[in-house]
Design a protein around this motif. Structure first.
Motif, PDB file in Angstrom:
ATOM      1  N   THR A   1     -83.572  35.642  71.325  1.00  0.00           N
ATOM      2  CA  THR A   1     -84.548  36.600  70.789  1.00  0.00           C
ATOM      3  C   THR A   1     -84.243  36.800  69.317  1.00  0.00           C
ATOM      4  N   VAL A   2     -85.176  36.379  68.463  1.00  0.00           N
ATOM      5  CA  VAL A   2     -85.009  36.486  67.019  1.00  0.00           C
ATOM      6  C   VAL A   2     -85.856  37.651  66.533  1.00  0.00           C
ATOM      7  N   VAL A   3     -85.191  38.656  65.968  1.00  0.00           N
ATOM      8  CA  VAL A   3     -85.884  39.820  65.445  1.00  0.00           C
ATOM      9  C   VAL A   3     -86.408  39.479  64.053  1.00  0.00           C
ATOM     10  N   GLN A   4     -87.711  39.740  63.853  1.00  0.00           N
ATOM     11  CA  GLN A   4     -88.341  39.387  62.572  1.00  0.00           C
ATOM     12  C   GLN A   4     -88.728  40.633  61.794  1.00  0.00           C
TER      13      GLN A   4
ATOM     14  N   TYR B   1     -87.549  50.700  68.764  1.00  0.00           N
ATOM     15  CA  TYR B   1     -87.827  50.282  67.386  1.00  0.00           C
ATOM     16  C   TYR B   1     -89.031  49.343  67.405  1.00  0.00           C
ATOM     17  N   SER B   2     -90.202  49.926  67.497  1.00  0.00           N
ATOM     18  CA  SER B   2     -91.428  49.145  67.684  1.00  0.00           C
ATOM     19  C   SER B   2     -91.957  48.514  66.402  1.00  0.00           C
ATOM     20  N   ASN B   3     -91.256  48.679  65.292  1.00  0.00           N
ATOM     21  CA  ASN B   3     -91.712  48.086  64.027  1.00  0.00           C
ATOM     22  C   ASN B   3     -91.353  46.602  63.912  1.00  0.00           C
ATOM     23  N   TYR B   4     -90.570  46.079  64.827  1.00  0.00           N
ATOM     24  CA  TYR B   4     -90.153  44.678  64.751  1.00  0.00           C
ATOM     25  C   TYR B   4     -91.016  43.781  65.643  1.00  0.00           C
ATOM     26  N   ARG B   5     -91.272  42.595  65.131  1.00  0.00           N
ATOM     27  CA  ARG B   5     -91.842  41.505  65.934  1.00  0.00           C
ATOM     28  C   ARG B   5     -90.674  40.621  66.332  1.00  0.00           C
ATOM     29  N   ILE B   6     -90.828  39.884  67.413  1.00  0.00           N
ATOM     30  CA  ILE B   6     -89.754  38.987  67.846  1.00  0.00           C
ATOM     31  C   ILE B   6     -90.316  37.616  68.181  1.00  0.00           C
ATOM     32  N   MET B   7     -89.454  36.641  68.056  1.00  0.00           N
ATOM     33  CA  MET B   7     -89.742  35.273  68.499  1.00  0.00           C
ATOM     34  C   MET B   7     -88.716  34.938  69.566  1.00  0.00           C
TER      35      MET B   7
END
Length: 164
Positions: free
Chosen positions: A161-164, A88-94
Motif C-alpha cells: 500500500t503506497v500512500v500518495q 486520515y481521509s486526505n490521502y489516496r493510495i495505490m
C-alpha cells in the motif's frame, strides 16, 4: 626503525580499543527520543504522516505460494491500514500487487493483479472509500529480494500500500 612484536601488538590493541570506544560513543545520542525514527517522535512519525503509516501501521501484506488469499496476519495489517486511512481521509493510495520470480511473466502479472484486487476489496469492506484507491500489478518485475530460495520468494509475494 623496526617496532618490536610485543609493542606492535600493544599498539594494535590500543588502536582497536580506541575504535571501539569511538563507535560506542557515536551509537548513543544524549536526549534522543526513545522511540520513532530520528526526531519524528513516538510511533515513527507525526500523526497522519506517510512515515507514521509506514512505521506504525505497515505498508505490505504477504501471500502464500500461488495464492491471493489473505492470511490472518495480512488481515490484521489491513485492519490497521483501514483504520489509519479512515482517520486520515486526505490521502489516496495505490495498491501494488507482486509475485515471486517463479512462473511466467503473464501468470505473475495476473497473480499480482488478483492480490492487489483482494486488498482493495478488503480495504473498501472496512470503510475506505474506493475512489481513493488505485491498483497495479507488477508481477515479478519488482522483487525486493533476489535469490533462488524460499526466503526471497516469500518476501516477493506481497501487496504494498503506497500512500500518495
Amino acid at each position: 626503525m623496526a617496532i618490536s612484536a610485543p609493542l606492535n601488538t600493544a599498539l594494535r590493541a590500543f588502536a582497536m580499543l580506541l575504535f571501539v570506544v569511538a563507535i560506542a560513543a557515536c551509537s548513543r545520542t544524549p536526549n534522543a527520543m526513545p522511540t520513532g525514527v530520528g526526531n519524528l517522535g513516538p510511533g515513527g512519525g507525526a500523526p497522519g504522516s506517510q512515515q507514521e503509516f509506514l512505521v506504525s501501521v505497515g505498508d505490505r501484506v504477504f501471500f502464500e505460494t500461488d495464492s491471493s488469499n489473505l492470511t490472518p496476519t495480512a488481515m490484521a495489517t489491513l485492519d490497521k491500514q483501514a483504520a489509519w486511512l479512515n482517520q486520515y481521509s486526505n490521502y489516496r493510495i495505490m495498491i501494488e500487487g507482486h509475485a515471486d520470480e517463479r512462473g511466467t511473466r503473464e501468470y505473475n502479472i495476473a497473480l499480482g493483479a488478483r492480490r492487489a484486487s483482494i486488498v482493495v476489496n478488503y480495504l473498501t469492506s472496512k470503510g475506505v472509500n474506493g475512489q481513493r484507491i488505485t491498483s497495479q500489478s507488477f508481477g515479478k518485475e519488482r522483487p525486493v529480494a533476489i535469490c533462488n530460495d524460499i526466503s526471497c520468494w516469500s518476501q516477493n509475494r506481497r501487496a504494498v500500500t503506497v500512500v500518495q
